[in-house]
Design a protein around this motif. Sequence first.
Motif, PDB file in Angstrom:
ATOM      1  N   ASN A   1     -29.681 -19.464   4.466  1.00 57.01           N
ATOM      2  CA  ASN A   1     -29.065 -18.895   3.260  1.00 57.01           C
ATOM      3  C   ASN A   1     -27.899 -17.951   3.552  1.00 57.01           C
ATOM      4  O   ASN A   1     -27.355 -17.350   2.629  1.00 57.01           O
ATOM      5  CB  ASN A   1     -30.133 -18.143   2.448  1.00 57.01           C
ATOM      6  N   TRP A   2     -27.513 -17.829   4.802  1.00 52.52           N
ATOM      7  CA  TRP A   2     -26.446 -16.877   5.139  1.00 52.52           C
ATOM      8  C   TRP A   2     -25.099 -17.335   4.590  1.00 52.52           C
ATOM      9  O   TRP A   2     -24.741 -18.518   4.675  1.00 52.52           O
ATOM     10  CB  TRP A   2     -26.361 -16.705   6.650  1.00 52.52           C
ATOM     11  N   GLN A   3     -24.372 -16.392   4.027  1.00 48.70           N
ATOM     12  CA  GLN A   3     -23.011 -16.651   3.559  1.00 48.70           C
ATOM     13  C   GLN A   3     -22.099 -15.620   4.205  1.00 48.70           C
ATOM     14  O   GLN A   3     -22.323 -14.429   4.107  1.00 48.70           O
ATOM     15  CB  GLN A   3     -22.933 -16.515   2.030  1.00 48.70           C
TER      16      GLN A   3
ATOM     17  N   ARG B   1     -26.136 -23.230  12.189  1.00 44.60           N
ATOM     18  CA  ARG B   1     -27.035 -22.911  11.078  1.00 44.60           C
ATOM     19  C   ARG B   1     -28.393 -23.572  11.272  1.00 44.60           C
ATOM     20  O   ARG B   1     -28.484 -24.746  11.613  1.00 44.60           O
ATOM     21  CB  ARG B   1     -26.419 -23.354   9.755  1.00 44.60           C
TER      22      ARG B   1
END
Length: 469
Positions: free
Chosen positions: A155-157, A169
Amino acid sequence: MILSRKCFSLIAALPIFTASLPAYAEFTKDLKEARAIAEEAYIYGYPVVEMYKTLYVQAVDKNDSNFKADFNQIGNTSDVYTPKDTSFITPNSDTPYSFVWMDLRAEPIVLTLPKVESERYYSVQLIDIYTQNFAYLGTRTTGNDGGVYMVTGPNWQGEKPSNVSKVIRSESEIVYALYRTQLIDDSDIDNVRKIQSKYKVEMLSDYLNEAQPKKEPRIAWPKLTSDMSTTPAFFSYLDFMLDFAPTVSSEKDIKERLSKIGIGTDEDFSLSELSQDQLSALQDGMNDGRKKFATFKKDYIDNHKVTSGDFFGTREQLKNQYLYRYSGAALGIFGNSADEAMYLGYFIDSENKPLDASKNNYQLRFEKGSLPPAKAFWSLTMYDGENKFLVENKLNRYLINSPMLENLTKGEDGSVTLYIQKDSPGKNLESNWLPAPDHSFYGVLRLYIPEEVVLNGSWKRPLMTAVKQ
């Protein structure tokens, strides 16, 4: 009671969770359906639960002899594996390990690798909670010149820092990084330790010298129990671990089926709320799963119809073949993908009989020019058939590998014969002796960065031949 992140949003103010809500998803009323789903869930989730066992002893339980380091820190094993090392089955003993268990909920982790001499193999295997190898760093993929790499959760942005070579990822927020650094011979161990000391692990905020993001709540990791893989307690651990990986599109159907027995829902899985009939259905399903694997092993693995290359890899490579993934976890968890290393198991002899050094001696003969084709190196390692660990012996020799070739006795025709048995074959042949236990055993032939002839199956390994004692 097993505690999970399903309570996080409700008790966000607490630093660690000490209670769980009693609510529980409805369990299917069709016991036949429950048994079938339990079988599927067991095969699907076995690698996840087996991975949890290693996570717990290496990164949670500091009193365990196999503890390596806290989360998001690196732990190095500066010596080769021996029979005393029992943190996971079927370990190799010619590439000392380094370990990083990552918690990527709050922010990514940055891995810095040093430059390593060209003749030495090293790798970093990145593994998600399903035991899928989603990426590699090192000799084969990124070379021996080192670099800076960032691993993120699903969920990293954010933006890639300019001096980071690559962003990788993961499907899950918990990731295992397993480093292997080749040990050339016993005198080389100090060189390996120097390389290990240069492996660097940093949170992204520390790497950028910025303020840390808000910390995620601490996780109450459930303790290991002796029956966690053999009774319906298994499903509690599976449900717990699945919280750390959002459902991918190709698994929507199976996740929906698992929810019918309370796995992967918004509530904690609760054995205490199940009837005896429901518990029996879960147990029967697990037993069905074990029988399915036993049949698969006998018909396909023992007869070499499939290889380790079928059991390890990315989700795309494995194509959601869950029995294959189960097989990898059962026979040698955290194995490499085929391009990185091939594992050729020896479980039976040339007459299809199980290997047992209490009954026979064995020979493995490589004709001239037919040694295992590997770009890096190869090794044959001995394992105890009863516990799947390395075998104690008077030579402290657990393997024979390609760096040892110059010290092996060769036949007049240039062939190399290895002697696999419990007693010495005699002083003149002891250089070629791989000691076995006085009972069942198996061997694994590893080829690091295998040649194409191995990957396409055109190179055929020799069979192990029984010789009466």
